[in-house]
Design an enzyme around this catalytic site. Structure first.
Site, PDB file in Angstrom:
ATOM      1  N   ARG A 177      45.924  65.993  40.520  1.00 11.30           N
ATOM      2  CA  ARG A 177      47.103  65.138  40.453  1.00 11.30           C
ATOM      3  C   ARG A 177      48.398  65.931  40.666  1.00 11.30           C
ATOM      4  NH1 ARG A 177      46.777  60.127  38.525  1.00 11.30           N
ATOM      5  NH2 ARG A 177      48.916  60.240  37.742  1.00 11.30           N
ATOM      6  N   ARG A 181      53.557  71.773  47.771  1.00 14.17           N
ATOM      7  CA  ARG A 181      54.216  71.500  49.040  1.00 14.17           C
ATOM      8  C   ARG A 181      54.900  72.757  49.575  1.00 14.17           C
ATOM      9  NH1 ARG A 181      57.126  66.124  46.627  1.00 14.17           N
ATOM     10  NH2 ARG A 181      55.224  64.891  46.369  1.00 14.17           N
ATOM     11  N   ARG A 255      44.309  61.210  24.832  1.00 13.40           N
ATOM     12  CA  ARG A 255      45.576  61.801  24.441  1.00 13.40           C
ATOM     13  C   ARG A 255      46.594  60.676  24.335  1.00 13.40           C
ATOM     14  NH1 ARG A 255      46.474  66.088  21.681  1.00 13.40           N
ATOM     15  NH2 ARG A 255      48.298  66.888  22.784  1.00 13.40           N
ATOM     16  N   ARG A 286      58.519  66.731  27.636  1.00 14.08           N
ATOM     17  CA  ARG A 286      59.570  66.397  28.585  1.00 14.08           C
ATOM     18  C   ARG A 286      60.638  65.523  27.930  1.00 14.08           C
ATOM     19  NH1 ARG A 286      56.183  62.625  32.929  1.00 14.08           N
ATOM     20  NH2 ARG A 286      54.965  61.445  31.411  1.00 14.08           N
ATOM     21  N   GLU A 309      59.421  63.379  24.544  1.00 12.30           N
ATOM     22  CA  GLU A 309      58.012  62.958  24.576  1.00 12.30           C
ATOM     23  C   GLU A 309      57.123  64.037  23.950  1.00 12.30           C
ATOM     24  OE1 GLU A 309      54.716  62.551  28.073  1.00 12.30           O
ATOM     25  OE2 GLU A 309      56.581  61.418  28.364  1.00 12.30           O
ATOM     26  N   TYR A 355      42.248  56.485  34.009  1.00 14.41           N
ATOM     27  CA  TYR A 355      43.692  56.542  34.223  1.00 14.41           C
ATOM     28  C   TYR A 355      44.015  55.769  35.487  1.00 14.41           C
ATOM     29  CZ  TYR A 355      48.438  58.111  34.813  1.00 14.41           C
ATOM     30  OH  TYR A 355      49.799  58.125  34.958  1.00 14.41           O
ATOM     31  N   ASP A 357      47.188  54.016  37.817  1.00 17.39           N
ATOM     32  CA  ASP A 357      48.582  53.709  38.068  1.00 17.39           C
ATOM     33  C   ASP A 357      48.754  52.193  38.073  1.00 17.39           C
ATOM     34  OD1 ASP A 357      49.579  56.336  38.317  1.00 17.39           O
ATOM     35  OD2 ASP A 357      48.816  56.479  40.368  1.00 17.39           O
TER      36      ASP A 357
END
Length: 377
Positions: A177, A181, A255, A286, A309, A355, A357
């Protein structure tokens, strides 16, 4: 007298609400949705902070993104999106770096001025010693992709905080995930054709999805197998599958997250919507600043709102499945029990122990409706 319940849906997230909308509008059947929380929308719920009037995502920043035309056309019946493009930054040793790791990250971190070709050669050189025929864990895969220095700076301790485990004890596929780049593209979801934040927030979408006289919605209700409402046709369960059977075969590991909200007397606290804090010296993973999600809105410039978080192991508020061999085995046992229940199906990330999206959840619900339509039309 209550009207006849044709379909009972347990859970008011995207999976449940999309199915309710389709059943009510296409099948013309009555639907009851129940949820244990006091609001609609599941983890996608958004609300307005009363002091600052800033809309924030109560369960963490959610960016809608998809390349699926079927999903995009469907969701645009219920909202329009702003032009927000998601960028993530990482705060490491009092410097800010781009995430996911891109050419700017590499050049800033190593104090170089590589072009894309040179950066790729450089990363390949520093990571080739970690090459293996098979990666046995997260750390092995990560080091082979980006080398040990970038891994130690941005990934290792962040992963320890996020998952509560040594990266050597996590499956290698989790690292899939995290893209790498060799250009300056900062768009986190650059491979998605469409992305943005709903102009009127997420909660408005859910309210529109169930805006039908055939749909009733009740909050603060725990579902049990012997639930007092008996639907005529089908029960659709979207909650945790282990909870459905009172954890008969054990608890599936998840989690979870908690958020600490603060109102700061500043126009802008961090200059962007999300910054990662990968070092262990920070207990949180974060910081979210939701005013940046809606650049089209004119928020009060005197205040901002942030959410720190924190990750934890609270299985009662599941977020991310720990999909290791043991949990997959346990899940299969629960799935076998589901197959024994008459007129009962499951779906969504909690029931599927996966998981998803948002667009994946919506697509799964639309596909499931095709099955329901054929069977009950």
């Amino acid at each position: 007298m209550k009207k006849q319940i044709d379909f009972l849906i347990v859970g008011a997230g995207f999976y449940g609400c999309v199915l309710a909308e389709r059943i009510a509008n296409i099948l013309k059947k009555n639907v009851l949705i129940i949820d244990k929380r006091d609001h609609i929308g599941g983890n996608c719920y958004s609300e307005i902070d009363q002091k600052t009037k800033i809309e924030y995502h109560k369960y963490g920043t959610h960016i809608f993104h998809t390349s699926n035309i079927k999903v995009w056309n469907y969701i645009n019946n219920f909202t329009k999106f702003n032009n927000y493009r998601h960028q993530v930054l990482s705060h490491y040793r009092n410097n800010i770096y781009q995430m996911p790791i891109n050419l700017e990250t590499i050049n800033s971190f190593f104090k170089k001025n590589f072009n894309p070709h040179d950066a790729e050669i450089f990363i390949r050189k520093i990571s080739k010693k970690f090459k293996k025929k098979e990666f046995l864990n997260f750390e092995e895969k990560a080091k082979f992709q980006i080398g040990s220095k970038l891994y130690n700076a941005f990934i290792k301790e962040y992963t320890m905080k996020q998952w509560g485990k040594n990266p050597k004890d996590l499956p290698s596929n989790i690292f899939n995930r995290l893209p790498l780049r060799f250009n300056y593209n900062e768009d986190y979801f650059k491979n998605c054709k469409w992305q943005g934040i709903p102009l009127n927030g997420y909660t408005d979408i859910f309210n529109q999805l169930i805006d039908n006289k055939r749909i009733n919605f009740e909050t603060n209700i725990e579902f049990k197998n012997n639930f007092k409402y008996k639907p005529k046709y089908l029960t659709i369960y979207t909650g945790p599958i282990d909870k459905l059977f009172n954890y008969r075969f054990g608890i599936l590991d998840w989690r979870s997250l908690t958020f600490k909200k603060s109102i700061i007397k500043k126009n802008d606290v961090q200059g962007t919507s999300v910054i990662n804090y990968p070092e262990l010296k920070y207990k949180f993973t974060r910081i979210h600043e939701p005013k940046h999600l809606h650049p089209e809105r004119n928020y009060d410039t005197n205040y901002s709102l942030i959410l720190k978080e924190y990750s934890n192991d609270n299985y009662l508020e599941p977020y991310y499945p720990i999909n290791n061999k043991s949990n997959r085995s346990t899940y299969k046992r629960y799935l076998n029990e589901v197959s024994k229940i008459k007129d009962f199906i499951i779906g969504g990330r909690l029931a599927d122990y996966a998981y998803y999206d948002m667009d994946m959840t919506i697509l799964a619900a639309l596909n499931k409706f095709n099955y329901i339509l054929k069977k009950y039309n």
